[in-house]
Scaffold this active site. Structure first.
Site, short mmCIF file in Angstrom:
data_model
loop_
_atom_site.label_atom_id
_atom_site.label_comp_id
_atom_site.label_asym_id
_atom_site.label_seq_id
_atom_site.Cartn_x
_atom_site.Cartn_y
_atom_site.Cartn_z
N HIS A 24 13.11 -7.00 -1.62
CA HIS A 24 13.61 -7.19 -2.98
C HIS A 24 14.48 -6.03 -3.49
O HIS A 24 14.18 -5.36 -4.46
CB HIS A 24 12.57 -7.66 -4.00
CG HIS A 24 11.20 -7.03 -3.97
ND1 HIS A 24 10.99 -5.70 -4.07
CD2 HIS A 24 9.97 -7.59 -3.89
CE1 HIS A 24 9.71 -5.45 -4.05
NE2 HIS A 24 9.06 -6.57 -3.92
N HIS A 78 -4.49 -7.70 -3.65
CA HIS A 78 -3.20 -7.85 -4.34
C HIS A 78 -2.65 -9.24 -4.09
O HIS A 78 -2.66 -9.73 -2.95
CB HIS A 78 -2.25 -6.78 -3.79
CG HIS A 78 -0.90 -6.71 -4.43
ND1 HIS A 78 -0.62 -7.24 -5.66
CD2 HIS A 78 0.26 -6.15 -4.00
CE1 HIS A 78 0.65 -7.01 -5.96
NE2 HIS A 78 1.21 -6.36 -4.97
N GLU A 80 0.57 -10.32 -4.54
CA GLU A 80 1.95 -10.49 -4.10
C GLU A 80 1.96 -11.09 -2.69
O GLU A 80 1.12 -10.76 -1.85
CB GLU A 80 2.72 -9.16 -4.16
CG GLU A 80 4.23 -9.41 -4.09
CD GLU A 80 5.09 -8.21 -4.47
OE1 GLU A 80 4.56 -7.10 -4.71
OE2 GLU A 80 6.32 -8.40 -4.53
N ASP A 82 3.45 -10.89 0.05
CA ASP A 82 3.45 -10.17 1.34
C ASP A 82 2.01 -9.90 1.79
O ASP A 82 1.77 -9.57 2.96
CB ASP A 82 4.28 -8.88 1.30
CG ASP A 82 4.06 -8.02 0.08
OD1 ASP A 82 3.57 -8.53 -0.95
OD2 ASP A 82 4.37 -6.82 0.14
N HIS A 145 0.58 -2.66 -7.81
CA HIS A 145 1.88 -2.71 -8.39
C HIS A 145 2.05 -3.90 -9.33
O HIS A 145 3.05 -4.01 -10.06
CB HIS A 145 2.82 -2.70 -7.18
CG HIS A 145 4.05 -3.42 -7.10
ND1 HIS A 145 4.36 -4.43 -6.24
CD2 HIS A 145 5.17 -3.19 -7.84
CE1 HIS A 145 5.59 -4.82 -6.40
NE2 HIS A 145 6.10 -4.09 -7.34
N ASP A 164 -0.93 -1.58 -2.21
CA ASP A 164 0.44 -1.04 -2.19
C ASP A 164 0.47 0.49 -2.33
O ASP A 164 1.48 1.12 -2.01
CB ASP A 164 1.25 -1.64 -3.34
CG ASP A 164 1.86 -2.99 -2.98
OD1 ASP A 164 1.94 -3.32 -1.79
OD2 ASP A 164 2.25 -3.71 -3.92
N TYR A 192 9.41 4.86 -0.84
CA TYR A 192 8.54 3.77 -1.29
C TYR A 192 8.11 4.02 -2.73
O TYR A 192 8.19 3.13 -3.58
CB TYR A 192 7.34 3.70 -0.35
CG TYR A 192 6.35 2.61 -0.62
CD1 TYR A 192 6.41 1.41 0.08
CD2 TYR A 192 5.34 2.76 -1.55
CE1 TYR A 192 5.49 0.40 -0.15
CE2 TYR A 192 4.42 1.77 -1.80
CZ TYR A 192 4.50 0.59 -1.09
OH TYR A 192 3.58 -0.41 -1.33
N HIS A 225 1.07 -1.19 3.66
CA HIS A 225 2.36 -1.03 4.33
C HIS A 225 2.38 0.32 5.04
O HIS A 225 2.00 1.34 4.44
CB HIS A 225 3.52 -1.03 3.32
CG HIS A 225 3.66 -2.30 2.54
ND1 HIS A 225 4.14 -3.47 3.09
CD2 HIS A 225 3.41 -2.57 1.24
CE1 HIS A 225 4.16 -4.42 2.15
NE2 HIS A 225 3.73 -3.89 1.02
FE1 FEO Z 1 3.25 -5.51 -4.36
FE2 FEO Z 1 3.29 -5.03 -0.88
O1 FEO Z 1 3.27 -5.97 -2.53
#
Ligand code: FEO
Length: 398
Positions: A24, A78, A80, A82, A145, A164, A192, A225
């Protein structure tokens, strides 16, 4: 298949997304990873999943260790996609009735993403879950996040599953921080933070203070991540503390685009002026520097200097793109200035000035410079003087 063992009975069963280059709006030149953690105890737990298109690989990774149907509980730190995108496949595979732990906001947000009526268990902040030998504690981390984020802390070995938080968009065969050069890893972590978490600096400071008050210690930090912090968890905590308090160095970032090279020439002479005051300067042309790399430089800079020629009574489209991106991330406590070349209407300077003020950045005194058409020797000297003024303001800033 590489089995990524984190500790006895704990595995990263996530995947590397080697080919993603844009997350994004954030450039990810090495790709990234979506980590998911399997804990094998008397109860077997899966923490988070991966992007939907990698769900088969996630199931294969789990299958290399145990029969996925043996998973007792899934934890979603989370919503989101991903991290939740493979929930439908995982829940279907292991049994739709298995408990799915998440925060209260997680329940709300997951329900708005997936129509399945899963067996949700919305945890309280601080709630614990006994797995047998190990105990998990859930910590709400709203807006790190999304509103639904939470951390899961394993207290026997002091391992934090940080969603995250503390991540890096990095794909590699390494598992731990000590397997990659620390400077390189910190650069990924800095990028990041600058592009994902900068807007939430207040929440980061609050979280770090809560963690301190609770006396929590971390032997390992496992983000969703990038690599696991095994050798240097303190280094990333310290970096987050500094970044969230907007700690800066004597550095100015000069961001610009140009139409007929005049604004570029101005940027170069302004940069010389800044440098002559002993300030580190990063001239960054928007056609060659990605917006996410520019934000990484801005994170610890004292001054942001933006240059745009006037085009059709407006700023240049690339500068507009960058301003939109930067405004969203809301850098704070920085000096600002602007400049640009113009033909018959210097609208770009007025627009940039207003934009920088609307971001509540501190414009340096007489902090704008515009030059008509092409800068001559006098104009170039004015640019150097303008740069010196910026450099002096940076040196004065606490
Ligand atoms: Fe807020 Fe890695 O997603």
């Amino acid at each position: 298949m590489q089995i990524k063992k984190i500790s006895e009975g704990i595995y990263d069963v996530g995947v590397n997304d080697w080919n993603i280059r844009d997350f994004h709006g954030y450039a990810t030149p090495t790709g990234t990873s979506y980590n998911a953690y399997l804990i094998i105890d008397e109860k077997i737990v899966l923490i988070d999943t991966v992007k939907k298109e990698f769900s088969d690989q996630l199931i294969r990774n789990i299958s290399a260790i145990i029969d996925p149907k043996k998973i007792d509980i899934v934890i979603s730190n989370h919503t989101e996609m991903d991290h939740s995108g493979s929930l439908p496949k995982v829940m279907h595979y292991i049994g739709e009735n298995k408990p799915l732990y998440c925060s209260k906001m997680g329940l709300k947000n997951l329900s708005m993403h997936y129509p399945q009526k899963w067996n949700y268990h919305a945890v309280e902040n601080g709630e614990t879950l006994n797995l047998g030998k190990r105990q998990l504690t859930f910590l709400e981390t709203r807006m790190l996040h999304w509103p639904d984020n939470m951390f899961t802390y394993e207290s026997t070995e002091k391992i934090l599953f940080s969603s995250d938080g503390f991540g890096q968009h990095y794909a590699g065969y390494e598992i731990f921080d000590d397997e990659l050069d620390l400077d390189e890893l910190m650069q990924h972590a800095k990028k990041y933070y600058a592009n994902i978490l900068l807007l939430y600096a207040g929440q980061v400071t609050k979280l770090l203070s809560t963690v301190k008050d609770m006396g929590l210690e971390f032997n390992m930090i496992c983000p969703d991540h990038g690599l696991v912090w095994r050798k240097n968890p303190d280094a990333i905590i310290k970096a987050y503390d500094q970044w969230s308090r907007f700690t800066t160095t004597n550095k100015a970032v000069v961001v610009y685009d140009t139409m007929w090279q005049s604004t570029k020439l101005m940027a170069e002479y302004i940069s010389q002026g800044i440098q002559s005051e002993g300030v580190i300067v990063r001239p960054m042309h928007l056609r060659t520097c990605h917006r996410s790399d520019i934000m990484t430089e801005i994170l610890d800079a004292k001054a942001i200097v933006i240059g745009s020629p006037t085009l059709n009574n407006n700023i240049y489209p690339t500068v507009s793109d960058f301003m939109t991106y930067m405004k969203g991330l809301r850098p704070q406590q920085k000096l600002a200035a602007c400049f640009g070349s113009f033909g018959w209407n210097g609208a770009s300077i007025k627009i940039l000035n207003n934009e920088l003020l609307s971001m509540k950045l501190q414009m340096i005194e007489d902090g704008s410079l515009k030059i008509q058409y092409v800068p001559d020797d006098k104009g170039l000297s004015e640019c150097v003087e303008f740069g010196k003024k910026i450099g002096k303001a940076v040196c004065k800033q606490e």
